[in-house]
Design a protein around this motif. Structure first.
Motif, PDB file in Angstrom:
ATOM      1  N   ASP A   1       0.614  -1.444  -0.071  1.00 36.50           N
ATOM      2  CA  ASP A   1      -0.055  -0.180   0.066  1.00 36.50           C
ATOM      3  C   ASP A   1       0.831   1.272   0.365  1.00 36.50           C
ATOM      4  O   ASP A   1       1.853   1.497   0.954  1.00 36.50           O
ATOM      5  CB  ASP A   1      -0.718  -0.697   1.494  1.00 36.50           C
ATOM      6  N   ARG A   2       0.480   1.872  -1.016  1.00 37.07           N
ATOM      7  CA  ARG A   2       2.075   3.216  -1.619  1.00 37.07           C
ATOM      8  C   ARG A   2       1.162   4.430  -0.194  1.00 37.07           C
ATOM      9  O   ARG A   2       1.853   4.597   0.000  1.00 37.07           O
ATOM     10  CB  ARG A   2       1.788   3.943  -2.457  1.00 37.07           C
ATOM     11  N   HIS A   3      -0.057   4.066   0.515  1.00 34.97           N
ATOM     12  CA  HIS A   3      -0.484   5.253   1.424  1.00 34.97           C
ATOM     13  C   HIS A   3      -0.172   4.514   3.367  1.00 34.97           C
ATOM     14  O   HIS A   3       0.368   5.260   4.239  1.00 34.97           O
ATOM     15  CB  HIS A   3      -1.960   5.556   1.225  1.00 34.97           C
TER      16      HIS A   3
END
Length: 221
Positions: A133-135
């Motif tokens: 997850d990039r976040h």
């Protein structure tokens, strides 16, 4: 009616679940959907592939290895030649393992992986990306809760029993192509090319027979 499926994509810090999604594709015979925007994984805005570094050049900081496994399990899926009927399909598992090197932790790790374009004709969804997850950056290594990061994806390809000899060789060659990795830690991205046989190991490819001298290009350009 039979349906194709976008299979589960997952990112695992060993022992820690980060993200998993399952996406549905339309019923067979319907027009395939337009590619959906990629927002979960960090696979957008990359430089040209010829600027990616060999994994060995970053070996002092991080160890990156990958595996492609063709599983001995079949499931029903659309006939590549006649989508109105079902034929056996095989599960294929792609995974990339990321481990800190040099005895120090990596802070704020995010991984995005893109499979080679040669695989696009063989994956029903056409989706070639997976990752973490990039976040949700993660700290891994000494002094953290996770010794490393494992990102993976399971998809399907036609079983060799429904393919011609030429198609089986082409599919095997497509599976044995580079992977492209954007790996960020300490707020700085690194772009890494994972090479077949060097960084990527394989299991179960013998079901497709041997590759010939020619096949899909190794590049993704």
């Amino acid at each position: 009616m039979p349906r194709t499926r976008r299979r589960t994509s997952a990112a695992l810090a060993w022992g820690l679940f980060l993200a998993a999604i399952t996406l549905s594709a339309p019923a067979c015979g319907a027009r395939p959907p337009e590619p959906e925007p990629v927002t979960l994984y960090d696979v957008e805005g990359w430089p040209p592939f010829d600027r990616f570094l060999p994994a060995a050049e970053l070996a002092g900081d991080v160890r990156v290895t990958a595996r492609v496994t063709v599983r001995p399990v079949t499931r029903p899926g659309p006939d590549p030649r006649n989508p109105s009927r079902q034929v056996p399909w095989r599960d294929v598992h792609f995974e990339v393992r990321i481990e800190p090197a040099g005895g120090r932790a990596l802070r704020g790790v995010v991984a995005g992986v893109r499979l080679n374009a040669a695989l696009a004709p063989w994956i029903p969804s056409g989706l070639l990306v997976f990752g973490s997850d990039r976040h949700a950056p993660l700290d891994v290594g000494p002094g953290t809760e996770s010794p490393g990061l494992l990102v993976s994806r399971v998809t399907g390809v036609p079983d060799p029993s429904v393919l011609s000899g030429e198609e089986r060789r082409a599919l095997r060659a497509a599976l044995q192509t580079p992977m492209w990795l954007k790996l960020t830690w300490d707020g700085y991205p690194r772009y890494i090319r994972l090479e077949p046989g060097e960084d990527i190991q394989y299991q179960g490819l013998e079901v497709f027979g041997e590759t010939g001298a020619s096949g899909p290009g190794a590049g993704n350009r």
